[in-house]
Design an enzyme around this catalytic site. Structure first.
Site: not given
Length: 321
Positions: A168, A194, A266, A269, A293, A302
């Site tokens: 990211r 996190k 993004h 990504r 993820h 996805y």
């Protein structure tokens, strides 16, 4: 009758009353969350009180409202975001979350008598569009930076990180020189959600080569706590490269490569994760390690989009009649 802070009349704040908003912001460990809360709460008070900044007096007036007044005010704001400004569901929910955090802290400190638990967020369809670009197109994008220049070396290294590791843009922005271990081919990043706990990701040989080329010409201090990527324009030379700058880098490079689809960090990504699923024949467990993820169900979205399962069933049904 509509409720607004401007119509509440004069009020006073006890001298020993804490500045709730300042405390809320100080408690945020993530700089990204700090900036988002500040921006979102400012937007709310600009709407309800026509104020450029949420002063302690305005915040106190809001927190001193009765439950019906507070709910009416926040609901009117929510409807304005949705129906007038037509903001995305995720943006609306983020702004409501900032207000709820403010009220929740005020409750804990005994400075507020109501809650905003009754205010529901907008339903969000996550990752409705995970399509990106093919590896063939991205290969053309990687050819655009002139790697004989300082800027070209920097931009190429960033573009490699965006694809090879599906980082990211904020993860790239926050990296420092001390986070890069060339011998171990790894980079410590602050992953989304996190906190301050960094995690190591393994880098490709191509990315390592690109980073070495950039570090050889990187201007400014080589102190380990300095940012890995810095601005190169005269006004901000040596300062940490911003997320906006990375967004513009991607957009401009893609345009120069002839990509008509609006590209963002993004979306790269998305592209990398989809390509990883293709390359591993849909091994979502393996790709989850790559994409980082927390929820495997997100990766299933996805995978479903990649294979177009809905279209497959549609064709099967059509052939039945």
């Amino acid at each position: 009758m509509e409720t607004s802070l401007a119509s509440l009349g004069p009020f006073s704040v006890p001298a020993d009353n804490p500045d709730i908003l300042s405390q809320l912001l100080e408690n945020q460990k993530s700089p990204h969350t700090w900036r988002a809360y500040k921006k979102d709460i400012r937007d709310f008070f600009r709407f309800v009180a026509d104020a450029n900044e949420p002063t302690p007096l305005l915040v106190e007036a809001f927190l001193n409202l009765e439950q019906p007044q507070a709910l009416a005010l926040v609901l009117r704001y929510k409807n304005h975001l949705r129906d007038v400004r037509c903001l995305k569901e995720a943006t609306i929910n983020r702004r409501l979350a900032a207000l709820k955090a403010l009220v929740r802290l005020a409750n804990q400190l005994g400075q507020c008598r109501y809650t905003l638990g009754g205010i529901k967020g907008e339903k969000v369809s996550r990752y409705r569009d995970t399509t990106g670009i093919s590896q063939t197109v991205y290969r053309q994008i990687l050819k655009i930076p002139n790697q004989k220049t300082i800027k070209g070396k920097r931009d190429y290294a960033i573009l490699r990180l965006l694809w090879d590791n599906a980082l990211r843009r904020n993860e790239i922005v926050q990296t420092n020189l001390e986070d890069l271990d060339l011998e171990r081919r790894s980079l410590a990043i602050l992953g989304k959600g996190k906190g301050r706990q960094k995690q190591w990701v393994t880098l490709s040989a191509a990315t390592i080569a690109a980073l070495k080329a950039w570090l050889a010409v990187r201007p400014g201090s080589k102190n380990k706590i300095q940012p890995l990527f810095v601005a190169l324009d005269r006004a901000h030379l040596g300062h940490r490269l911003t997320g906006t700058a990375i967004y513009q880098l991607v957009r401009n490079t893609a345009k120069a490569a002839g990509v008509t689809k609006l590209l963002s960090p993004h979306r790269i990504r998305h592209s990398g994760i989809t390509a990883a699923l293709d390359a591993t024949n849909g091994d979502v467990r393996k790709v989850q390690k790559f994409s980082r993820h927390a929820d495997l169900n997100t990766l299933m979205i996805y995978d479903d989009n990649r294979r177009d399962l809905q279209g497959e069933i549609t064709d099967l049904l059509a052939n039945l009649i």
